[in-house]
Design an enzyme around this catalytic site. Structure first.
Site, PDB file in Angstrom:
ATOM      1  N   ALA A 129       0.798  -1.228   0.000  1.00 52.67           N
ATOM      2  CA  ALA A 129       0.000   0.000   0.000  1.00 52.67           C
ATOM      3  C   ALA A 129       0.831   1.278   0.000  1.00 52.67           C
ATOM      4  O   ALA A 129       0.302   2.360   0.268  1.00 52.67           O
ATOM      5  CB  ALA A 129      -0.923  -0.016   1.215  1.00 52.67           C
ATOM      6  N   ASN A 185       2.533  -5.071   7.138  1.00 52.82           N
ATOM      7  CA  ASN A 185       3.149  -5.404   5.848  1.00 52.82           C
ATOM      8  C   ASN A 185       3.910  -4.225   5.249  1.00 52.82           C
ATOM      9  O   ASN A 185       5.017  -4.395   4.729  1.00 52.82           O
ATOM     10  CB  ASN A 185       2.096  -5.943   4.886  1.00 52.82           C
ATOM     11  N   HIS A 213      -0.328   7.131   3.959  1.00 55.05           N
ATOM     12  CA  HIS A 213       1.030   6.779   4.406  1.00 55.05           C
ATOM     13  C   HIS A 213       1.993   7.823   3.864  1.00 55.05           C
ATOM     14  O   HIS A 213       1.954   8.146   2.671  1.00 55.05           O
ATOM     15  CB  HIS A 213       1.474   5.421   3.852  1.00 55.05           C
TER      16      HIS A 213
HETATM   17  N1  LIG Z   1       1.717  -7.179   1.278  1.00 51.91           N
HETATM   18  C1  LIG Z   1       0.641  -6.458   1.220  1.00 51.91           C
HETATM   19  O1  LIG Z   1       0.628  -5.392   0.661  1.00 51.91           O
HETATM   20  C2  LIG Z   1      -0.607  -6.938   1.864  1.00 51.91           C
HETATM   21  C3  LIG Z   1      -1.798  -6.202   1.776  1.00 51.91           C
HETATM   22  C4  LIG Z   1      -2.946  -6.712   2.384  1.00 51.91           C
HETATM   23  C5  LIG Z   1      -2.888  -7.927   3.068  1.00 51.91           C
HETATM   24  N2  LIG Z   1      -1.703  -8.589   3.174  1.00 51.91           N
HETATM   25  C6  LIG Z   1      -1.576  -9.868   3.893  1.00 51.91           C
HETATM   26  O2  LIG Z   1      -1.928 -10.919   3.001  1.00 51.91           O
HETATM   27  C7  LIG Z   1      -2.542 -11.972   3.729  1.00 51.91           C
HETATM   28  C8  LIG Z   1      -3.902 -12.263   3.100  1.00 51.91           C
HETATM   29  O3  LIG Z   1      -4.730 -11.121   3.215  1.00 51.91           O
HETATM   30  P1  LIG Z   1      -6.297 -11.193   2.885  1.00 51.91           P
HETATM   31  O4  LIG Z   1      -6.858  -9.832   3.100  1.00 51.91           O
HETATM   32  O5  LIG Z   1      -6.501 -11.878   1.581  1.00 51.91           O
HETATM   33  O6  LIG Z   1      -6.790 -12.172   4.086  1.00 51.91           O
HETATM   34  P2  LIG Z   1      -8.117 -13.038   4.166  1.00 51.91           P
HETATM   35  O7  LIG Z   1      -8.344 -13.263   5.619  1.00 51.91           O
HETATM   36  O8  LIG Z   1      -9.222 -12.455   3.346  1.00 51.91           O
HETATM   37  O9  LIG Z   1      -7.717 -14.460   3.479  1.00 51.91           O
HETATM   38  C9  LIG Z   1      -6.730 -15.302   3.988  1.00 51.91           C
HETATM   39  C10 LIG Z   1      -7.095 -16.758   3.614  1.00 51.91           C
HETATM   40  O10 LIG Z   1      -5.984 -17.577   3.969  1.00 51.91           O
HETATM   41  C11 LIG Z   1      -6.423 -18.727   4.665  1.00 51.91           C
HETATM   42  N3  LIG Z   1      -5.352 -19.143   5.579  1.00 51.91           N
HETATM   43  C12 LIG Z   1      -4.880 -18.484   6.671  1.00 51.91           C
HETATM   44  N4  LIG Z   1      -3.880 -19.164   7.234  1.00 51.91           N
HETATM   45  C13 LIG Z   1      -3.703 -20.284   6.494  1.00 51.91           C
HETATM   46  C14 LIG Z   1      -2.821 -21.381   6.574  1.00 51.91           C
HETATM   47  N5  LIG Z   1      -1.929 -21.476   7.553  1.00 51.91           N
HETATM   48  N6  LIG Z   1      -2.901 -22.358   5.619  1.00 51.91           N
HETATM   49  C15 LIG Z   1      -3.810 -22.277   4.618  1.00 51.91           C
HETATM   50  N7  LIG Z   1      -4.691 -21.253   4.494  1.00 51.91           N
HETATM   51  C16 LIG Z   1      -4.647 -20.277   5.420  1.00 51.91           C
HETATM   52  C17 LIG Z   1      -7.688 -18.274   5.390  1.00 51.91           C
HETATM   53  O11 LIG Z   1      -8.545 -19.381   5.652  1.00 51.91           O
HETATM   54  C18 LIG Z   1      -8.300 -17.287   4.387  1.00 51.91           C
HETATM   55  O12 LIG Z   1      -9.184 -17.927   3.487  1.00 51.91           O
HETATM   56  C19 LIG Z   1      -2.623 -11.501   5.192  1.00 51.91           C
HETATM   57  O13 LIG Z   1      -1.540 -12.045   5.930  1.00 51.91           O
HETATM   58  C20 LIG Z   1      -2.483  -9.988   5.092  1.00 51.91           C
HETATM   59  O14 LIG Z   1      -1.866  -9.411   6.236  1.00 51.91           O
HETATM   60  C21 LIG Z   1      -0.598  -8.133   2.565  1.00 51.91           C
END
Ligand SMILES: NC(=O)c1ccc[n+]([C@@H]2O[C@H](COP(=O)([O-])OP(=O)(O)OC[C@H]3O[C@@H](n4cnc5c(N)ncnc54)[C@H](O)[C@@H]3O)[C@@H](O)[C@H]2O)c1
Length: 264
Positions: A129, A185, A213
């Protein structure tokens, strides 16, 4: 890797994964999704419907790794990076980590990097982001004196009431992410790009509409100040739309055969 279309495996079938599947379905990312995994397989079923193609679904890493892949995208959780990261890299498969916050754990990061070095696999962490990590990385060559992530949010985004602007936190990134996990993140990506722990400020401000940010970097070559005002994602208000677009752009870039590469 050969010249065929890159093959991708997806771990985590939530909000970010849904954006990625959209980009794969529309051809923005020119690659094939060959397997999906989630602790709740029904989440993957929904994405499969959206893609309109038959894609195997599993809850087991062993079955997941039976598919031949060039890239695994982790879009699940920091726990997933801990559970599966090393095994994936030990198979020589490149790993795109969205839960970048996991990489602030020195021991885990060093273990993953050592495994990747052995097999030749790469680990990718998207910008997310924020913006400007290319310049931050460039300045590392001459040394960075100071790197700051200032996050300004309206009270409703922080789930608090506030009548006026107030600094809620100012301190090191590692401590900040414990108290404000939503920042994890971006704080991690900035710290890793700078090669030093970012200072983080979290500010509540009733006069701002968007999650904002500001990145400040001081070095003898440049002083950089970047302001990013984010609109929330349509599918998940906790995630900035830009974060999802950033991931899609990373995937587009690493899977693209276009010889012209803009930006460093
Ligand atoms: N890098 C970035 O810019 C950025 C931005 C937003 C979110 N994120 C990160 O990305 C990840 C996903 O975000 P999201 O909004 O899609 O989350 P979300 O909660 O919508 O989806 C995550 C999915 O992963 C599954 N999951 C969780 N742990 C698991 C495991 N150990 N094994 C298998 N499946 C598993 C959950 O059941 C869920 O369906 C989060 O960790 C979030 O912090 C990163």
């Amino acid at each position: 890797m050969n010249n065929a279309r890159p093959c991708i495996g997806l771990i985590g079938c939530g909000a970010i994964a849904s954006e990625i599947v959209g980009a794969l379905g529309s051809g923005i990312v020119d690659a094939d999704l060959v397997v999906m995994m989630d602790i709740y397989p029904e989440k993957c079923e929904k994405l499969k419907e959206r893609l309109g193609k038959e894609v195997p679904i599993t809850t087991s890493l062993k079955e997941f790794l039976e598919h031949s892949m060039d890239y695994v995208i982790e879009a699940a959780s920091q726990e997933a990076v801990r559970q599966y990261g090393e095994e994936i890299l030990s198979h020589g498969i490149n790993l795109v980590i969205l839960s970048v916050g996991a990489l602030l754990d020195d021991e885990l990061r060093e273990k993953l990097v050592a495994t990747a070095k052995k097999t030749g696999a790469k680990i990718y962490a998207p910008t997310g982001a924020i913006a400007g990590l290319d310049a931050v990385r460039a300045l590392r060559t001459v040394g960075i004196d100071r790197v700051v992530l200032r996050t300004i949010k309206p009270p409703r985004s922080l789930g608090i009431e506030a009548k006026e602007r107030k600094v809620l936190y100012h301190g090191p990134a590692r401590e900040a992410v414990k108290r404000f996990p939503f920042n994890v993140n971006v704080a991690a990506a900035l710290s890793l790009a700078a090669g030093k722990e970012a200072e983080v400020e979290v500010i509540v401000d009733p006069s701002v509409e968007r999650n904002t940010h500001i990145i400040l970097v001081e070095s003898k070559a440049s002083r950089i100040e970047i302001r990013v005002e984010n609109v929330p994602s349509k599918t998940n208000p906790r995630t900035s739309w830009l974060a999802a677009l950033s991931v899609i752009e990373l995937l587009r870039r690493i899977t693209s055969t276009d010889p012209l590469i803009i930006g460093s």
